[in-house]
Design an enzyme around this catalytic site. Structure first.
Site, mmCIF file in Angstrom:
data_model
loop_
_atom_site.group_PDB
_atom_site.id
_atom_site.type_symbol
_atom_site.label_atom_id
_atom_site.label_comp_id
_atom_site.label_asym_id
_atom_site.label_seq_id
_atom_site.Cartn_x
_atom_site.Cartn_y
_atom_site.Cartn_z
ATOM 1 N N ARG A 2 0.837 -1.204 0.000
ATOM 2 C CA ARG A 2 0.000 0.000 0.000
ATOM 3 C C ARG A 2 0.875 1.258 0.000
ATOM 4 N NH1 ARG A 2 -5.033 0.910 -1.435
ATOM 5 N NH2 ARG A 2 -5.800 -0.829 -0.140
ATOM 6 N N ARG B 9 1.792 -5.596 -10.843
ATOM 7 C CA ARG B 9 2.271 -5.110 -9.551
ATOM 8 C C ARG B 9 2.231 -6.180 -8.462
ATOM 9 N NH1 ARG B 9 -1.965 -1.054 -6.865
ATOM 10 N NH2 ARG B 9 -3.649 -2.496 -6.416
ATOM 11 N N HIS C 236 0.668 3.932 -10.465
ATOM 12 C CA HIS C 236 -0.089 4.206 -9.235
ATOM 13 C C HIS C 236 0.872 4.854 -8.225
ATOM 14 C CE1 HIS C 236 -3.627 3.429 -6.683
ATOM 15 N NE2 HIS C 236 -2.765 3.249 -5.706
ATOM 16 N N GLU D 232 -1.811 9.792 -10.525
ATOM 17 C CA GLU D 232 -1.296 8.769 -11.433
ATOM 18 C C GLU D 232 -1.297 9.231 -12.887
ATOM 19 O OE1 GLU D 232 -3.181 4.931 -10.825
ATOM 20 O OE2 GLU D 232 -4.223 5.718 -9.067
#
Length: 311
Positions: A64, A87, A165, A269
């Site tokens: 995160r 990812r 991201h 992003e």
């Protein structure tokens, strides 16, 4: 390839990571798992990326925070898993990267590669190769360049959406503004992806935000008033910009996110969301993200005089 400025070492939970250090003191860290950038520090040692204190490095999902490549799907804009698989998979150091445009010899960089195996076709039934170069510039700028190639031998094409991201660390979300997105159309994910037009002179934050700004300029500014710092985001090959902050209610509902951490992060992003990229067999797509952090400068409340956005 390991060098005095790039070191492979053990990170959290024994996961391998690469540490990049620039001679003036800036640094970055990249985990092979997910090809995820988990740290970016300036020459004063100040952390510029947000990583949750509750982030887990042993789950099948991405950590995160930081910067992770969402591929082959951004969010729920498609039929694949949320934000795609790139990812969540194990990348490796690329032993034979393709040539990149000439860069200054004192730049520090590392090349990673992700190749899908036959077993991975159950996740995504296409043949592709993903490459990622992470570069730390002499001024502390962070540059990510992705190359995605269709390696199909049977002539099949594929389409995808993607994003970097990127979770930035801010001092107080209520004192942050974004310039460069004014008058743009956006898709509001909080309202069923309905299309609206940005009416404000700048984007500020008073509640949850989850938007995809369409056809955004190649350069935008994220201004942290309290820190007197401006993040400059430059992009290429990624026409859209996603802005996200979960605010208090959703923050409390996420197990890997602190209840009050929404105050100290902002996700901005560089992305391609509205229009999918289609690659025929043998074709390659390249996307680029560059981040820099500079002192803020004002003139009547604006950047002086739009120096960063118009640059």
């Amino acid at each position: 390839m390991e060098s005095p400025s790039v070191r492979l070492c053990e990170g959290v939970n024994g996961l391998q990571k690469l540490v990049l250090k620039e001679i003036r003191g800036s640094a970055a860290e990249v985990y092979l798992r997910g090809g995820q950038v988990t740290s970016w520090k300036n020459d004063l040692g100040e952390e510029l990326l947000f990583i949750s204190n509750k982030a887990t490095f042993n789950s099948p999902k991405a950590v995160r925070g930081g910067i992770a490549l969402s591929f082959p799907q951004f969010g729920t804009h498609g039929v694949a898993e949320h934000h795609g698989f790139a990812r969540n998979m194990m990348w490796s150091i690329d032993p034979d990267p393709p040539p990149f445009p000439p860069t200054s010899t004192n730049r520090t960089f590392v090349d990673l590669i992700l190749k899908l195996s036959e077993a991975d076709h159950r996740i995504w039934p296409h043949c592709c190769e993903c490459r990622l170069r992470v570069t730390l510039g002499p001024g502390g700028d962070l540059l990510l360049t992705s190359r995605i190639r269709n390696t199909s031998v049977d002539g099949k094409s594929f389409s995808f959406t993607a994003s970097y991201h990127t979770c930035l660390r801010v001092t107080d979300i209520s004192e942050v503004r974004i310039e460069g997105l004014e008058t743009l159309d956006y898709l509001d994910n909080l309202q069923g992806k309905k299309r609206f037009t940005e009416q404000g002179d700048a984007l500020t934050f008073e509640s949850e935000v989850d938007r995809v700004y369409l056809g955004a300029p190649t350069k935008i500014a994220i201004i942290d008033h309290q820190r007197k710092r401006t993040f400059v985001l430059r992009k290429d090959g990624l026409p859209d910009v996603v802005v996200w902050n979960p605010w208090d209610k959703k923050a409390k509902a996420m197990p890997d996110f602190g209840d009050n951490e929404y105050k100290y992060m902002l996700c901005v992003e560089a992305a391609t969301v509205e229009k999918q990229i289609t690659l025929k067999a043998g074709q390659e797509w390249k996307g680029r993200l560059e981040l820099s952090a500079v002192p803020s400068s004002y003139c009547s409340g604006q950047l002086d005089p739009q120096r960063v956005v118009n640059g």
